[in-house]
Motif scaffolding. Structure first.
Motif, PDB file in Angstrom:
ATOM      1  N   SER A  64      43.517  10.920 -54.071  1.00 18.74           N
ATOM      2  CA  SER A  64      42.538  10.312 -53.165  1.00 18.74           C
ATOM      3  C   SER A  64      42.137  11.341 -52.114  1.00 18.74           C
ATOM      4  O   SER A  64      42.977  12.094 -51.613  1.00 18.74           O
ATOM      5  CB  SER A  64      43.150   9.085 -52.488  1.00 18.74           C
ATOM      6  OG  SER A  64      44.325   9.455 -51.802  1.00 18.74           O
ATOM      7  N   HIS A  88      39.297   9.333 -56.685  1.00 20.15           N
ATOM      8  CA  HIS A  88      38.457   8.672 -55.678  1.00 20.15           C
ATOM      9  C   HIS A  88      38.190   9.534 -54.440  1.00 20.15           C
ATOM     10  O   HIS A  88      39.048  10.294 -53.996  1.00 20.15           O
ATOM     11  CB  HIS A  88      39.116   7.344 -55.247  1.00 20.15           C
ATOM     12  CG  HIS A  88      38.150   6.446 -54.554  1.00 20.15           C
ATOM     13  ND1 HIS A  88      38.012   6.438 -53.188  1.00 20.15           N
ATOM     14  CD2 HIS A  88      37.231   5.575 -55.035  1.00 20.15           C
ATOM     15  CE1 HIS A  88      37.052   5.580 -52.858  1.00 20.15           C
ATOM     16  NE2 HIS A  88      36.570   5.041 -53.964  1.00 20.15           N
ATOM     17  N   HIS A 113      34.090   5.789 -58.009  1.00 21.36           N
ATOM     18  CA  HIS A 113      34.787   7.016 -57.594  1.00 21.36           C
ATOM     19  C   HIS A 113      34.351   7.511 -56.213  1.00 21.36           C
ATOM     20  O   HIS A 113      34.945   8.447 -55.684  1.00 21.36           O
ATOM     21  CB  HIS A 113      34.533   8.142 -58.607  1.00 21.36           C
ATOM     22  CG  HIS A 113      35.022   7.807 -59.974  1.00 21.36           C
ATOM     23  ND1 HIS A 113      36.351   7.625 -60.244  1.00 21.36           N
ATOM     24  CD2 HIS A 113      34.354   7.610 -61.134  1.00 21.36           C
ATOM     25  CE1 HIS A 113      36.488   7.331 -61.524  1.00 21.36           C
ATOM     26  NE2 HIS A 113      35.292   7.307 -62.083  1.00 21.36           N
TER      27      HIS A 113
END
Ligand code: SAM
Length: 214
Positions: A64, A88, A113
């Motif tokens: 992330s 993401h 995403h």
């Protein structure tokens, strides 16, 4: 047509922004750039500076990313195309005009995403309760990093949002020398068990700070 002509001479479109004055979208040598009066915001040298930092990070371990300062989104292009990053990204920018430019001129699309949030990064960090493996801080108004992003309360919030063993990449300034405020930030990171490296004159201009949680 603009792309072809840009090999002969730069072609510029100007858009007024509430936060950064006149933004210039310039086709130059077949590629679009986003500039302010005095700074390159996206693509061009800014993109090369952040790529220099990303090369030093093991992105295979990153699930992330929080990007503070979306601009035209050139670091997202670098992450996806040069490093095949497919996880993401949450991107925050204060300027709705910049976000529209990212979408309409640089084809950035929100999907599962990519989440784009129009918000002051300072406020976003105060209210945030998520953690991220990598936080990229690229907050400028023209050539300046606003002073609240060189103050410890913001960095306290950044450490709170950094996952265990997380990494922080900070595009810190265009100055030739480090400011006292930046030195305080670097000492703060070190004192919180973040291994912190400072790269000066990246691409001959910017100071980059790379900090990894131990
Ligand atoms: C150099 S550009 C970011 C470029 C981008 N990272 C890229 O890869 O293309 C700096 C951005 O910081 C944003 N910015 C400045 N102050 C901000 C604030 N207080 N909160 C959120 N965004 C801010 C500006 O609107 C601008 O889009």
């Amino acid at each position: 047509m603009s792309k072809l002509l840009s090999y002969l001479y730069p072609i510029t479109k100007k858009i007024q922004s509430e936060f950064s004055g006149i933004l210039e979208i310039t086709w130059y040598n077949g590629k679009k750039h986003l500039n302010t009066k005095n700074a390159n915001y996206s693509y061009g040298s800014l993109q090369r500076i952040l790529k220099f930092g990303l090369e030093k990070i093991d992105l295979k371990k990153v699930n992330s990313i929080l990007l503070l300062g979306l601009g035209g989104g050139s670091v997202i292009e670098t992450l996806r195309h040069d490093f095949s990053y497919a996880n993401h990204i949450t991107a925050v920018d204060i300027d709705p005009t910049v976000i529209e430019i990212a979408k309409n001129e640089f084809n950035l699309k929100e999907d599962e995403h990519l989440k784009i949030i129009c918000e002051d990064a300072l406020l976003f960090m105060q209210l945030n309760n998520q953690q991220f493996d990598l936080i990229i801080i690229d907050l400028f108004i023209d050539v300046d990093v606003p002073k609240q992003f060189l103050a410890i309360p913001f960095w306290n919030d950044i450490l709170g949002a950094s996952a265990t063993n997380g990494t922080i990449l900070f595009n810190a300034s265009l100055d030739k020398t480090k400011s006292n405020a930046l030195n305080d930030v670097i000492e703060f990171l070190k004192s919180h068990m973040y291994h912190t490296e400072v790269f000066e004159k990246v691409n001959t201009t910017n100071t980059l700070v790379l900090s990894k949680g131990l």
